[in-house]
Design an enzyme around this catalytic site. Structure first.
Site, PDB file in Angstrom:
ATOM      1  N   HIS A  55      10.506  -7.900  -3.639  1.00  0.00           N
ATOM      2  CA  HIS A  55      10.003  -7.532  -2.300  1.00  0.00           C
ATOM      3  C   HIS A  55       9.287  -8.723  -1.664  1.00  0.00           C
ATOM      4  O   HIS A  55       8.163  -9.051  -2.015  1.00  0.00           O
ATOM      5  CB  HIS A  55       9.047  -6.336  -2.406  1.00  0.00           C
ATOM      6  CG  HIS A  55       8.683  -5.748  -1.072  1.00  0.00           C
ATOM      7  ND1 HIS A  55       9.067  -4.489  -0.678  1.00  0.00           N
ATOM      8  CD2 HIS A  55       7.980  -6.262  -0.030  1.00  0.00           C
ATOM      9  CE1 HIS A  55       8.614  -4.243   0.534  1.00  0.00           C
ATOM     10  NE2 HIS A  55       7.948  -5.307   0.957  1.00  0.00           N
ATOM     11  N   HIS A  57       8.868 -11.051   2.235  1.00  0.00           N
ATOM     12  CA  HIS A  57       9.172 -11.195   3.674  1.00  0.00           C
ATOM     13  C   HIS A  57       9.319 -12.685   3.959  1.00  0.00           C
ATOM     14  O   HIS A  57       8.360 -13.348   4.356  1.00  0.00           O
ATOM     15  CB  HIS A  57       8.052 -10.592   4.522  1.00  0.00           C
ATOM     16  CG  HIS A  57       7.945  -9.104   4.388  1.00  0.00           C
ATOM     17  ND1 HIS A  57       8.440  -8.228   5.325  1.00  0.00           N
ATOM     18  CD2 HIS A  57       7.428  -8.334   3.393  1.00  0.00           C
ATOM     19  CE1 HIS A  57       8.222  -6.973   4.920  1.00  0.00           C
ATOM     20  NE2 HIS A  57       7.601  -7.012   3.748  1.00  0.00           N
ATOM     21  N   GLN A 150      10.550  -3.800  11.524  1.00  0.00           N
ATOM     22  CA  GLN A 150       9.080  -3.895  11.433  1.00  0.00           C
ATOM     23  C   GLN A 150       8.355  -3.012  12.450  1.00  0.00           C
ATOM     24  O   GLN A 150       7.308  -2.449  12.174  1.00  0.00           O
ATOM     25  CB  GLN A 150       8.642  -5.356  11.611  1.00  0.00           C
ATOM     26  CG  GLN A 150       7.152  -5.606  11.640  1.00  0.00           C
ATOM     27  CD  GLN A 150       6.515  -5.474  10.265  1.00  0.00           C
ATOM     28  OE1 GLN A 150       6.606  -6.367   9.434  1.00  0.00           O
ATOM     29  NE2 GLN A 150       5.884  -4.339  10.020  1.00  0.00           N
ATOM     30  N   HIS A 208      10.196   0.729   3.549  1.00  0.00           N
ATOM     31  CA  HIS A 208       8.738   0.598   3.527  1.00  0.00           C
ATOM     32  C   HIS A 208       8.203   2.007   3.744  1.00  0.00           C
ATOM     33  O   HIS A 208       8.319   2.556   4.840  1.00  0.00           O
ATOM     34  CB  HIS A 208       8.264  -0.313   4.662  1.00  0.00           C
ATOM     35  CG  HIS A 208       8.300  -1.768   4.313  1.00  0.00           C
ATOM     36  ND1 HIS A 208       9.459  -2.438   4.040  1.00  0.00           N
ATOM     37  CD2 HIS A 208       7.291  -2.684   4.177  1.00  0.00           C
ATOM     38  CE1 HIS A 208       9.175  -3.704   3.760  1.00  0.00           C
ATOM     39  NE2 HIS A 208       7.863  -3.882   3.833  1.00  0.00           N
ATOM     40  N   GLU A 211       3.066   3.130   3.583  1.00  0.00           N
ATOM     41  CA  GLU A 211       2.136   2.016   3.316  1.00  0.00           C
ATOM     42  C   GLU A 211       0.913   2.213   4.197  1.00  0.00           C
ATOM     43  O   GLU A 211       0.689   1.514   5.188  1.00  0.00           O
ATOM     44  CB  GLU A 211       2.803   0.660   3.598  1.00  0.00           C
ATOM     45  CG  GLU A 211       1.941  -0.510   3.119  1.00  0.00           C
ATOM     46  CD  GLU A 211       2.510  -1.875   3.480  1.00  0.00           C
ATOM     47  OE1 GLU A 211       3.504  -1.933   4.228  1.00  0.00           O
ATOM     48  OE2 GLU A 211       1.935  -2.883   3.030  1.00  0.00           O
ATOM     49  N   ASP A 307       5.732  -9.889  -1.888  1.00  0.00           N
ATOM     50  CA  ASP A 307       5.546  -9.382  -0.524  1.00  0.00           C
ATOM     51  C   ASP A 307       5.320 -10.479   0.525  1.00  0.00           C
ATOM     52  O   ASP A 307       6.105 -10.613   1.445  1.00  0.00           O
ATOM     53  CB  ASP A 307       4.407  -8.355  -0.487  1.00  0.00           C
ATOM     54  CG  ASP A 307       4.517  -7.369   0.674  1.00  0.00           C
ATOM     55  OD1 ASP A 307       5.516  -7.415   1.409  1.00  0.00           O
ATOM     56  OD2 ASP A 307       3.607  -6.547   0.834  1.00  0.00           O
TER      57      ASP A 307
HETATM   58 FE   FE2 Z   1       6.555  -5.344   2.676  1.00  0.00          FE
END
Ligand code: FE2
Length: 410
Positions: A55, A57, A150, A208, A211, A307
């Site tokens: 995971h 970005h 996102q 996702h 979160e 992440d």
């Molecule tokens: Fe993430």
């Protein structure tokens, strides 16, 4: 090539490993060197399958402070800052940062990265650049791309069409962010949309999911149920699921039933979520991680991801997978000796399952991809933050590190 004296995945006795034509040919004790064969005698070091970051970005790496630093430390301020930085993205900007980050991770023995790439961008600048890089870097690192909305699918202009376009441009995995959608209904709709899109194009799913510290954020039950009913099951991953750390036990107990039946994977990102979650709490302050220990006991596959590397959500980081393992074991209270010893699986074999990798692992006939750590077992490697001495992929050396030497003067 003959590699001598390695402790294979914490084994107590050393073995030798012969690599031929980029594959593992023999793994046995005391293999005799052939005439002219290259020998690498490691004198008793830990050999593991390569690390995997399940995971990441990559599109936002190394942008921390641009245009401003995230002072609240929340996910939502991070998204706000990124939506501004995103407007200045160019292919060159993305490629130069991702090239740096991938090499930072390669230095730490990472050979596979699942990256979420923000597709709430009419131009899909980052996605197109990373699709190109996936091809350019394929001999060095395997990049798996998630089409990650996102700013939402239902709550963002043309959100559905952008997801479709991202798949057409070459994304491997379908994403979603239900807890960020304007309404609970939009959240559920976005999960259904992602599952249908994956079914239509035969793709994996990585959402996702929840979160947030809101104990009423319950999209995980929808993700698991849709994974189960659609038959996608272990092709589906729920990332973060930090709200699980806030659910009451009566609800969690009921939830675990469908989680088990669905066979979905989980990715926890320990140091990012320890940093981001609990921000609206005074005291007691929640830890903000999903229930890793309980999910593993439930038979669900769990891996740890990195992440973010120095981006709007997290100001630090080098991409070394020992970081999330170290943090995660503490925060999840998985500090028994055997738990520590076996925790490398959270960033190797468990992550390989999440990514649906084929022919991964150190065994005869598989591609000779492996790493050597400057330690005899993983307990020592994690305690000392041992460097990765060598990282080999398909029998080719990708990275090597000379351990630092310290002199004590007393
Ligand atoms: Fe993430």
């Amino acid at each position: 090539m003959l590699i001598k004296n390695v402790f294979l995945e914490n084994a107590k006795e050393a073995v030798d490993v012969r690599v031929k034509d980029g594959k593992f040919e023999t793994i046995a004790k005391n293999i005799t060197k052939k005439a002219g064969e290259n020998v690498l005698d490691l004198g008793g070091k830990l050999m593991l399958p390569p690390f995997i970051d399940s995971h990441m970005h990559l599109d936002s790496v190394l942008t921390a402070g641009e245009p401003v630093w995230n002072l609240s430390g929340t996910l939502f301020e991070g998204i706000e800052i990124w939506s501004k930085r995103k407007q200045t993205l160019t292919a060159d900007d993305v490629k130069s940062r991702v090239n740096r980050a991938v090499r930072m991770q390669a230095a730490h023995g990472i050979q596979h990265i699942r990256t979420h790439v923000d597709v709430t961008d009419e131009k899909l600048t980052a996605l197109k650049a990373i699709v190109e890089l996936r091809e350019e870097l394929k001999n060095f690192v395997n990049i798996q791309i998630v089409a990650f909305p996102q700013e939402g699918i239902m709550s963002y202009k043309n959100g559905r069409a952008l997801m479709e376009r991202a798949i057409a441009e070459g994304a491997d995995v379908v994403g979603a962010i239900p807890h960020f959608e304007y309404t609970r209904e939009y959240g559920v709709e976005s999960v259904n949309f992602a599952i249908e899109l994956a079914l239509k194009h035969n793709k994996l799913v990585d959402i996702h999911c929840d979160e947030i510290d809101d104990d009423a954020s319950r999209f995980l039950e929808t993700v698991a149920t849709r994974a189960y009913e659609s038959g996608l099951k272990s092709k589906v991953t729920a990332s973060h699921t930090t709200a699980m750390g806030s659910y009451n036990n009566a609800y969690a107990y009921k939830l675990f039933r469908i989680l088990g039946k669905s066979d979905i994977n989980f990715v926890s990102n320990p140091h990012i979520n320890t940093h981001i979650q609990g921000r609206t709490d005074t005291y007691p302050k929640r830890r903000g991680l999903t229930r890793v220990k309980e999910l593993l006991a439930n038979g669900n596959n769990v891996s740890f991801g990195y992440d973010c590397i120095q981006d709007p959500w997290y100001p630090l980081g080098t991409g070394n997978m020992l970081d999330p393992v170290h943090m995660g074991l503490h925060v999840c209270q998985m500090m028994g000796y055997e738990e520590i010893l076996n925790s490398y699986k959270l960033v190797t074999t468990n992550a390989a399952k999440t990514l649906s990798l084929k022919n991964y692992g150190i065994k005869k006939g598989n591609p000779a991809s492996f790493i050597i750590l400057d330690a005899t077992n993983f307990h020592e490697a994690l305690s000392t933050r041992a460097p990765v001495l060598y990282s080999y992929k398909n029998g080719n050396l990708l990275a090597s590190t000379q351990p630092a030497k310290t002199q004590i003067t007393f």
